[in-house]
Design an enzyme around this catalytic site. Structure first.
Site, PDB file in Angstrom:
ATOM      1  N   GLY A 115      23.279  -3.257   6.689  1.00 59.68           N
ATOM      2  CA  GLY A 115      24.643  -3.954   6.070  1.00 59.68           C
ATOM      3  C   GLY A 115      25.133  -3.336   4.756  1.00 59.68           C
ATOM      4  N   ASN A 171      19.965  -6.860   7.155  1.00 53.71           N
ATOM      5  CA  ASN A 171      20.307  -6.980   5.585  1.00 53.71           C
ATOM      6  C   ASN A 171      20.401  -5.522   4.911  1.00 53.71           C
ATOM      7  OD1 ASN A 171      20.807  -9.797   5.662  1.00 53.71           O
ATOM      8  ND2 ASN A 171      18.599  -9.986   5.086  1.00 53.71           N
ATOM      9  N   PHE A 190       0.908  -1.214  -0.107  1.00 51.03           N
ATOM     10  CA  PHE A 190       0.130   0.118   0.084  1.00 51.03           C
ATOM     11  C   PHE A 190       0.934   1.222   0.177  1.00 51.03           C
ATOM     12  CE2 PHE A 190      -1.783   2.646   3.377  1.00 51.03           C
ATOM     13  CZ  PHE A 190      -2.758   3.615   2.472  1.00 51.03           C
ATOM     14  N   LEU A 217      10.461  -0.682   3.948  1.00 55.23           N
ATOM     15  CA  LEU A 217       8.867  -0.670   4.140  1.00 55.23           C
ATOM     16  C   LEU A 217       8.655  -2.069   4.143  1.00 55.23           C
ATOM     17  CD1 LEU A 217       9.411   2.164   3.438  1.00 55.23           C
ATOM     18  CD2 LEU A 217       7.151   2.057   2.400  1.00 55.23           C
ATOM     19  N   GLY A 245       1.744  -7.637  -0.683  1.00 50.04           N
ATOM     20  CA  GLY A 245       1.779  -6.576  -1.748  1.00 50.04           C
ATOM     21  C   GLY A 245       1.253  -7.177  -2.965  1.00 50.04           C
ATOM     22  N   TYR A 297       5.159  -8.076  15.940  1.00 50.05           N
ATOM     23  CA  TYR A 297       5.215  -6.557  14.995  1.00 50.05           C
ATOM     24  C   TYR A 297       5.905  -5.712  15.881  1.00 50.05           C
ATOM     25  CZ  TYR A 297       3.579  -2.691  12.057  1.00 50.05           C
ATOM     26  OH  TYR A 297       3.534  -1.688  11.178  1.00 50.05           O
ATOM     27  N   LYS A 331      25.529   0.510   4.872  1.00 55.91           N
ATOM     28  CA  LYS A 331      26.980   0.804   5.335  1.00 55.91           C
ATOM     29  C   LYS A 331      27.939   0.414   4.297  1.00 55.91           C
ATOM     30  CE  LYS A 331      30.335  -1.543   8.446  1.00 55.91           C
ATOM     31  NZ  LYS A 331      30.534  -2.759   9.030  1.00 55.91           N
TER      32      LYS A 331
HETATM   33  P1  NAD Z   1       1.456  -3.595   3.244  1.00 58.48           P
HETATM   34  O1  NAD Z   1       1.314  -4.838   3.729  1.00 58.48           O
HETATM   35  O2  NAD Z   1       0.645  -3.075   2.293  1.00 58.48           O
HETATM   36  O3  NAD Z   1       3.103  -3.545   2.665  1.00 58.48           O
HETATM   37  C1  NAD Z   1       3.971  -4.148   3.112  1.00 58.48           C
HETATM   38  C2  NAD Z   1       4.865  -4.724   1.804  1.00 58.48           C
HETATM   39  O4  NAD Z   1       5.978  -5.400   2.252  1.00 58.48           O
HETATM   40  C3  NAD Z   1       4.209  -5.774   0.946  1.00 58.48           C
HETATM   41  O5  NAD Z   1       4.190  -5.255  -0.367  1.00 58.48           O
HETATM   42  C4  NAD Z   1       4.705  -7.127   1.394  1.00 58.48           C
HETATM   43  O6  NAD Z   1       4.495  -7.790   0.237  1.00 58.48           O
HETATM   44  C5  NAD Z   1       6.300  -6.640   1.564  1.00 58.48           C
HETATM   45  N1  NAD Z   1       6.572  -7.511   2.350  1.00 58.48           N
HETATM   46  C6  NAD Z   1       6.359  -8.235   3.680  1.00 58.48           C
HETATM   47  N2  NAD Z   1       7.299  -9.110   4.098  1.00 58.48           N
HETATM   48  C7  NAD Z   1       8.324  -8.990   3.291  1.00 58.48           C
HETATM   49  C8  NAD Z   1       9.701  -9.753   3.072  1.00 58.48           C
HETATM   50  N3  NAD Z   1      10.121 -10.575   3.786  1.00 58.48           N
HETATM   51  N4  NAD Z   1      10.352  -9.367   2.028  1.00 58.48           N
HETATM   52  C9  NAD Z   1      10.084  -8.443   0.966  1.00 58.48           C
HETATM   53  N5  NAD Z   1       8.817  -7.841   1.051  1.00 58.48           N
HETATM   54  C10 NAD Z   1       7.977  -8.244   2.323  1.00 58.48           C
HETATM   55  O7  NAD Z   1       1.742  -2.552   4.478  1.00 58.48           O
HETATM   56  P2  NAD Z   1       1.857  -0.811   4.434  1.00 58.48           P
HETATM   57  O8  NAD Z   1       0.481  -0.275   5.249  1.00 58.48           O
HETATM   58  O9  NAD Z   1       2.061  -0.491   3.072  1.00 58.48           O
HETATM   59  O10 NAD Z   1       2.980  -0.798   5.320  1.00 58.48           O
HETATM   60  C11 NAD Z   1       4.237  -0.591   4.922  1.00 58.48           C
HETATM   61  C12 NAD Z   1       5.184  -0.192   5.964  1.00 58.48           C
HETATM   62  O11 NAD Z   1       4.955   0.916   6.644  1.00 58.48           O
HETATM   63  C13 NAD Z   1       5.409  -1.552   6.939  1.00 58.48           C
HETATM   64  O12 NAD Z   1       6.825  -1.621   7.235  1.00 58.48           O
HETATM   65  C14 NAD Z   1       4.740  -1.127   8.146  1.00 58.48           C
HETATM   66  O13 NAD Z   1       5.004  -1.558   9.245  1.00 58.48           O
HETATM   67  C15 NAD Z   1       4.856   0.444   7.960  1.00 58.48           C
HETATM   68  N6  NAD Z   1       3.515   1.028   8.649  1.00 58.48           N
HETATM   69  C16 NAD Z   1       2.478   1.132   7.944  1.00 58.48           C
HETATM   70  C17 NAD Z   1       1.471   1.784   8.691  1.00 58.48           C
HETATM   71  C18 NAD Z   1      -0.005   2.034   8.208  1.00 58.48           C
HETATM   72  O14 NAD Z   1      -0.981   2.609   8.759  1.00 58.48           O
HETATM   73  N7  NAD Z   1      -0.257   1.828   6.910  1.00 58.48           N
HETATM   74  C19 NAD Z   1       1.507   2.309  10.114  1.00 58.48           C
HETATM   75  C20 NAD Z   1       2.899   2.038  10.682  1.00 58.48           C
HETATM   76  C21 NAD Z   1       3.680   1.516  10.044  1.00 58.48           C
END
Ligand code: NAD
Ligand code: UDP
Length: 315
Positions: free
Chosen positions: A102, A99, A13, A73, A38, A145, A105
Site C-alpha cells: 500500500g 502495508n 541477519f 525483509l 533482530g 511461514y 503504491k
Molecule cells: P532474521 O530473523 O535475522 O531477520 C528478520 C528481521 O525481521 C529481524 O530483525 C526481526 O526482528 C524482524 N521482524 C520480525 N517480525 C517483524 C515485524 N512484525 N515487524 C518488524 N520487524 C520484524 O532473519 P533473516 O535470515 O535475516 O531473514 C530476513 C528475511 O529473509 C526474512 O523475510 C526471511 O523470511 C527471508 N529469508 C531468509 C533466508 C535465510 O536463509 N536467511 C532464507 C529464505 C528467506
C-alpha cells in the site's frame, strides 16, 4: 544517484548486512524493525552515519514514509522463531506485505519481497525452477511461514497487475554468514556453536536431507541487482548457491574446519522437514548476470571466525 531506501527487518541477519551494503553504495537508509529476532547490536555501528536512521516499528501496523525503494525483509526466518508465535508469523508476512505494498503504491516506490525457497515446500521437482508450484502442507507446522510467504507473493503480483506497483520477488535459499543469531536454531549456526563449545553436533533425522547454502555477501549482491533490474516484472527469481550438501556433509565440514572433538548425535527429524533443496539459478544468471562466488568451505571459515569473536558463554 542517492536513493532513499526503507529496509524492513533491517536489524536482522540479512537486513543488517543489506543496510550496510546500501549505505556503502551511497544511499540513504531507513531501517525499520520490531527487534523480535533482530538486534540493535547488528546495526549499532551504522548509527554514526548521518544517512542511516533506525526506527522501532512493527510491519503489521501501517507505516508512512517517503522513499524510492522498499526491501521487505521483516519476518522471522528460523523454524524455531517462526513457530514460536505462528499466528504472528502469518500476520507479519501477510499484513506486512499489505502495508508495504500500500505504501509502495501511494509513493510510487519499487518494492522487493524477501520470499523463500520454502514456497516450494518439500519439493518433488529437483532442482527447483521458478515455474515449479511447490509441495506445501497448508496445515503443517511450517505453514505459518510457507503459506504466509506464498500469500505475500500473491499479494505482490496482484498489486502489480491491478495497481502497476513495481515489484520484485526474490526466492532466497538457505543463507548463512556472520550475524546469524547464535540461538536461532538454524543448522549452520547450531553446528558451529556446538562445535566451538565442544558439544555434540545435533543431526535431525539421518542427515541425508540436503540443503544448498549461500554466503550472505553473494545473496545480497543478487538482491540489490534484482531490485535495480529492468522495470517490468520478470517473475520470482531464485537466489541461492546451487552446490548441494547433505546435512551430514555439512556437520563433517564444520568438524574439520573447527578442529573440534565433538561427536555427531542423531535426533528426530521435525515434521515436514524438506528432504532436498537446490536452486536452479538460470533466470538469475540471464536476467541479473548473477551467480554466487563464495563456496561453502570459504564461507564457513568467515562464519566460524565470527562466532569465535562473540561471547558464546550464555548460549
Ligand atoms: P532474521 O530473523 O535475522 O531477520 C528478520 C528481521 O525481521 C529481524 O530483525 C526481526 O526482528 C524482524 N521482524 C520480525 N517480525 C517483524 C515485524 N512484525 N515487524 C518488524 N520487524 C520484524 O532473519 P533473516 O535470515 O535475516 O531473514 C530476513 C528475511 O529473509 C526474512 O523475510 C526471511 O523470511 C527471508 N529469508 C531468509 C533466508 C535465510 O536463509 N536467511 C532464507 C529464505 C528467506
Ligand atoms: N538441522 C539439523 N540440526 C540442527 C538444525 C537443523 O540437522 O541442529 C537440519 C534440519 O532438520 C533441516 C536442515 O538442517 O533438515 C536445515 O535446517 P534449517 O532450520 O537451517 O533450515 P530449513 O529447514 O528452514 O531449510
Amino acid at each position: 544517484m542517492k536513493k532513499k531506501i526503507l529496509v524492513t527487518g533491517g536489524a536482522g541477519f540479512l537486513g543488517s548486512h543489506l543496510c550496510e551494503k546500501l549505505l556503502k553504495l551511497g544511499n540513504e537508509v531507513i531501517c525499520m524493525d520490531n527487534y523480535f529476532t533482530g538486534q540493535k547490536s547488528n546495526v549499532v555501528h551504522l548509527l554514526d552515519n548521518p544517512f542511516f536512521e533506525l526506527i522501532r516499528h512493527d510491519v503489521t501496523m501501517p507505516f508512512f514514509i517517503e522513499v524510492d525503494q522498499i526491501y521487505n525483509l521483516a519476518c522471522p526466518a528460523s523454524p524455531i522463531h517462526y513457530q514460536y508465535n505462528p499466528i504472528k508469523t502469518i500476520k507479519t508476512s501477510v499484513m506486512g506485505a499489505v502495508n508495504m505494498l500500500g505504501l509502495a503504491k501511494r509513493i510510487n516506490a519499487r518494492i522487493l519481497q524477501a520470499s523463500t525457497s520454502e514456497v516450494y515446500g518439500d519439493p518433488e521437482v529437483h532442482p527447483q525452477t521458478e515455474s515449479y508450484w511447490g509441495h506445501v502442507n497448508p496445515i503443517g507446522i511450517r505453514a505459518c511461514y510457507d503459506e504466509g510467504k506464498r500469500c505475500a507473493e500473491a499479494l505482490f503480483v496482484n498489486y502489480h497487475r491491478q495497481n502497476k506497483v513495481k515489484i520484485k520477488i526474490q526466492r532466497i535459499f538457505n543463507t548463512y554468514g556472520p550475524r546469524m543469531h547464535p540461538n536461532d536454531g538454524r543448522v549452520v549456526s547450531n553446528f558451529i556453536v556446538q562445535a566451538l563449545k565442544g558439544k555434540d553436533i545435533s543431526i535431525y533425522g539421518d542427515g541425508s536431507q540436503t540443503r544448498s547454502f549461500c554466503y550472505v555477501d553473494d545473496l545480497l549482491e543478487g538482491m540489490v541487482r534484482l531490485m535495480n533490474s529492468r522495470e517490468d516484472f520478470i517473475g520470482p527469481v531464485n537466489i541461492g548457491n546451487p552446490n548441494e550438501f547433505t546435512i551430514r556433509e555439512l556437520a563433517e565440514l564444520v568438524i574439520e574446519l573447527t578442529g573440534t572433538k565433538s561427536k555427531l548425535i542423531y535426533e528426530p527429524l521435525p515434521a515436514d522437514d524438506p528432504m532436498q533443496r537446490q536452486p536452479n539459478i538460470e533466470l538469475a544468471k540471464k536476467e541479473l548476470g548473477w551467480e554466487p562466488k563464495i563456496q561453502l568451505r570459504e564461507g564457513l571459515i568467515h562464519t566460524i571466525n565470527y562466532f569465535k569473536s562473540i561471547d558464546l558463554k550464555n548460549i
